[in-house]
Design a protein around this motif. Sequence first.
Motif, PDB file in Angstrom:
ATOM      1  N   TYR A 269       0.840  -1.202   0.000  1.00 15.70           N
ATOM      2  CA  TYR A 269       0.000   0.000   0.000  1.00 15.70           C
ATOM      3  C   TYR A 269       0.875   1.252   0.000  1.00 15.70           C
ATOM      4  O   TYR A 269       1.857   1.350   0.743  1.00 15.70           O
ATOM      5  CB  TYR A 269      -0.908  -0.006   1.222  1.00 15.70           C
ATOM      6  N   LEU A 270       0.513   2.208  -0.830  1.00 11.43           N
ATOM      7  CA  LEU A 270       1.266   3.449  -0.964  1.00 11.43           C
ATOM      8  C   LEU A 270       0.522   4.548  -0.204  1.00 11.43           C
ATOM      9  O   LEU A 270      -0.581   4.952  -0.610  1.00 11.43           O
ATOM     10  CB  LEU A 270       1.425   3.817  -2.435  1.00 11.43           C
ATOM     11  N   PRO A 271       1.071   5.049   0.908  1.00 15.91           N
ATOM     12  CA  PRO A 271       0.347   6.048   1.703  1.00 15.91           C
ATOM     13  C   PRO A 271       0.300   7.409   1.015  1.00 15.91           C
ATOM     14  O   PRO A 271       1.149   7.749   0.193  1.00 15.91           O
ATOM     15  CB  PRO A 271       1.154   6.109   3.007  1.00 15.91           C
ATOM     16  N   VAL A 272      -0.715   8.184   1.373  1.00 10.25           N
ATOM     17  CA  VAL A 272      -0.892   9.541   0.843  1.00 10.25           C
ATOM     18  C   VAL A 272      -0.368  10.534   1.869  1.00 10.25           C
ATOM     19  O   VAL A 272      -0.669  10.443   3.054  1.00 10.25           O
ATOM     20  CB  VAL A 272      -2.372   9.826   0.540  1.00 10.25           C
ATOM     21  N   GLU A 273       0.405  11.500   1.397  1.00  6.80           N
ATOM     22  CA  GLU A 273       0.941  12.545   2.261  1.00  6.80           C
ATOM     23  C   GLU A 273       0.860  13.875   1.518  1.00  6.80           C
ATOM     24  O   GLU A 273       1.384  14.010   0.412  1.00  6.80           O
ATOM     25  CB  GLU A 273       2.391  12.239   2.648  1.00  6.80           C
ATOM     26  N   ASP A 274       0.185  14.834   2.144  1.00  7.33           N
ATOM     27  CA  ASP A 274       0.005  16.161   1.521  1.00  7.33           C
ATOM     28  C   ASP A 274      -0.656  16.023   0.147  1.00  7.33           C
ATOM     29  O   ASP A 274      -0.241  16.669  -0.834  1.00  7.33           O
ATOM     30  CB  ASP A 274       1.339  16.894   1.400  1.00  7.33           C
ATOM     31  N   MET A 275      -1.675  15.173   0.067  1.00  2.00           N
ATOM     32  CA  MET A 275      -2.446  14.976  -1.171  1.00  2.00           C
ATOM     33  C   MET A 275      -1.584  14.451  -2.315  1.00  2.00           C
ATOM     34  O   MET A 275      -1.849  14.711  -3.492  1.00  2.00           O
ATOM     35  CB  MET A 275      -3.122  16.283  -1.594  1.00  2.00           C
ATOM     36  N   ALA A 276      -0.521  13.712  -1.989  1.00  2.00           N
ATOM     37  CA  ALA A 276       0.366  13.176  -3.026  1.00  2.00           C
ATOM     38  C   ALA A 276       0.897  11.827  -2.572  1.00  2.00           C
ATOM     39  O   ALA A 276       0.959  11.515  -1.374  1.00  2.00           O
ATOM     40  CB  ALA A 276       1.513  14.132  -3.296  1.00  2.00           C
ATOM     41  N   TRP A 277       1.277  11.004  -3.543  1.00  2.00           N
ATOM     42  CA  TRP A 277       1.905   9.715  -3.289  1.00  2.00           C
ATOM     43  C   TRP A 277       3.388   9.831  -3.634  1.00  2.00           C
ATOM     44  O   TRP A 277       3.749  10.211  -4.764  1.00  2.00           O
ATOM     45  CB  TRP A 277       1.275   8.617  -4.150  1.00  2.00           C
ATOM     46  N   ASP A 278       4.243   9.514  -2.688  1.00  2.72           N
ATOM     47  CA  ASP A 278       5.689   9.542  -2.916  1.00  2.72           C
ATOM     48  C   ASP A 278       6.137   8.190  -3.442  1.00  2.72           C
ATOM     49  O   ASP A 278       5.987   7.163  -2.774  1.00  2.72           O
ATOM     50  CB  ASP A 278       6.434   9.864  -1.622  1.00  2.72           C
ATOM     51  N   LEU A 279       6.714   8.188  -4.654  1.00  7.91           N
ATOM     52  CA  LEU A 279       7.204   6.948  -5.249  1.00  7.91           C
ATOM     53  C   LEU A 279       8.594   6.588  -4.743  1.00  7.91           C
ATOM     54  O   LEU A 279       8.984   5.418  -4.775  1.00  7.91           O
ATOM     55  CB  LEU A 279       7.211   7.075  -6.777  1.00  7.91           C
ATOM     56  N   ILE A 280       9.346   7.584  -4.327  1.00  6.75           N
ATOM     57  CA  ILE A 280      10.619   7.363  -3.641  1.00  6.75           C
ATOM     58  C   ILE A 280      10.616   8.248  -2.398  1.00  6.75           C
ATOM     59  O   ILE A 280       9.923   9.271  -2.364  1.00  6.75           O
ATOM     60  CB  ILE A 280      11.835   7.681  -4.545  1.00  6.75           C
ATOM     61  N   PRO A 281      11.369   7.886  -1.360  1.00  7.18           N
ATOM     62  CA  PRO A 281      11.337   8.665  -0.115  1.00  7.18           C
ATOM     63  C   PRO A 281      11.811  10.105  -0.331  1.00  7.18           C
ATOM     64  O   PRO A 281      12.613  10.405  -1.207  1.00  7.18           O
ATOM     65  CB  PRO A 281      12.285   7.887   0.811  1.00  7.18           C
ATOM     66  N   ARG A 282      11.303  11.007   0.477  1.00 10.26           N
ATOM     67  CA  ARG A 282      11.732  12.401   0.461  1.00 10.26           C
ATOM     68  C   ARG A 282      13.084  12.527   1.165  1.00 10.26           C
ATOM     69  O   ARG A 282      13.454  11.675   1.961  1.00 10.26           O
ATOM     70  CB  ARG A 282      10.689  13.278   1.139  1.00 10.26           C
ATOM     71  N   PRO A 283      13.842  13.602   0.890  1.00  8.22           N
ATOM     72  CA  PRO A 283      13.533  14.768   0.064  1.00  8.22           C
ATOM     73  C   PRO A 283      13.687  14.467  -1.429  1.00  8.22           C
ATOM     74  O   PRO A 283      14.484  13.623  -1.827  1.00  8.22           O
ATOM     75  CB  PRO A 283      14.549  15.802   0.521  1.00  8.22           C
TER      76      PRO A 283
END
Length: 668
Positions: A269-283
């Motif tokens: 499952y790909l979590p949603v953060e700030d109305m977006a899905w991160d495909l690779i970790p931030r930054p």
Amino acid sequence: MIIPPLLIAASLIFWGLESGNLLLGSILAISTGGAMFFQQRWTLTDEDCVQVSDFTSVIFISTTALILLNVDKIVLLKTLVIWQPLVLIPLLLAQLYSGRENIIIRTRLGFNRKRTFKHEPLDFRLYYFPLTLLSAAMANSRSELFFPGGILLFFWLLFVNRGRSFSAAAFAGLFLLTAITGYLGVKGAERLHEYVNAQIRRHWRGYFSSQYADPFQATLTFGSVGRLKTSGEIFLRLKTDGIPPPLLKQASYDLLGKNIWIGNQTFAYLPVEDMAWDLIPRPHPPGAEVTIEYYLPKEKGLLPQPYGSFQVKGETLYELEQNVAGTVKVVDGAPLVTYEISYVDNVGRKSDQSLSRNLVIPVELEQLLAKVTEDWHTTELQGMAKVQQVKHYFADGFTYSLALQGRGTFSSALENFLLGSKEGHCEMYATATAMLLRKLGIPSRYVTGFAVSEYSRLEHKYIVRERHAHAWAEAYVDGNWLIVDTTPADWLTIDSRNRSTLEWLQDILAYLRLKYSYFRINTEQNYRLLLSGLVIVLSVILLYRIYSRIRAEKVATAKQKVRRTFPPPVSPFNRIEDALNKIGVPRKTKESFILWARRVNDVHPIDLGLIEKLFEKHRKLRFDPRGMAQHELDFFYEMTGKWLTNHEIFLQNDHQNLPLDEKEKSNS
């Protein structure tokens, strides 16, 4: 069978909970349950019942059309059943608020007024209640309250209609035992079904794994891309401010067996953060952004993305999953998804490493690959040099072709491609490239996606047609996956030669389809309000047409009762009749007043012209339902008083000699 209105009201609330329309279900429940507290009943004729049926038919047809515009055809029947409690509510209300135990359901849609499609009278409550429960079940909310809620409603129905030989306690105990047994039976059947499915999957997975295939994972059949190459249908659009990415990757596959590529289908499952899905970790690094419009007919599928994608945004994407190779799967989305995806070159995934399966070569291909590479001197070559060796091999003598050559005189289609015809489409090149890289010790995998090359002046976007579907290989060199596309560069030009001469017309229709799809998406969330509004408006028209006539009849009847209840108004002309009687000329039986007055006038002058005028006023006051205007009434009293004063010799007492005063006028 007895079905209380409150039971139907409870079932409507239950339907509202299960279908996500609690407010609407509560409104319908109040309208039906109110029949127990609303004492007045309307009298509906057979013609009224026909009008109710006709308008219900119109509501049903309109609702079907509206649902068809807002949902996919595959769920049309399901959605239509869910909304039946709202569609059929006019029939139920007509029965509940009328004095009829049964309602006649007829329709003359398509017939003249004298011909109707007729049914026998029936108690519509017997059909509406189970239909409400069916609609609630069809909503399939998977709520834990569904089973106990349905059981309570059935208990209420059966308890009201139980045989009097059963006591309330005995009936409740037996029903509870039956409900518990049924619940345990349903749960047991579910567990048994899951167990049998698991055992079947385990058996067939073991069998197909030995055959280098897995039917329970996403696979790409060898040769399927070639069959798409003749289609010019647009199913993906791309908009960007700069140069678009040349390739959109959709999925990668690691194992080849029996002409089937098998990929890693372990998704998380790909979590949603700030109305977006991160495909690779931030930054995330700064990068380019592209907007993609992509059709998902089944509202799920694999998401095309540029290389180096690191973030996805889109209101029409609801739930995403991703595997370690970066493949993104849409678990839930709209039929047409629009998403913004950010990407940057040379950004890889740390989790996307080479695996042992990326070097596996099917046993039946070992001899073929050894024959192809026997003249290659690659012992001293390193990673990139080996990749270049494979590219040089396909650059010499190989051509692009959509014709499926088959195996010919060789043992397989791949052998015919490498040693015989040396022509084929992208699937052939990608498969052969991946296998040759593995033969040289380079981990590789098979990749599917799309090529982006065509710009539409009509839509001002880059468009991807079905013939732009593409396949290529990836090689794992120096810790990164690199694109190795050995398909001849003219493949796009060759594919475009097969386009239809009417492709321009297809593009216009595709553009209109896109606009219609956006209309569906924009209204899909509001079709409940539209359906409710449609039923309400048509129901108001129905009630107005039926009940306005009934109301008019009731008001008219009331007026008639009022006229019969109150005595007729007292006319001052009665005094003139009394005075004429004193002259001594008796009135004959059935003689009109005017003829009698003329005979009296022959004996003694009585101002006959004024008498006749006052008599007309008298008749108007007595019998005209519109009555007399005030000024006309005042004139009538005044002239009557003058006549009595001028002819007071006819009166027998002092009281009769006086003209009418104001108090007598008000009393009259």
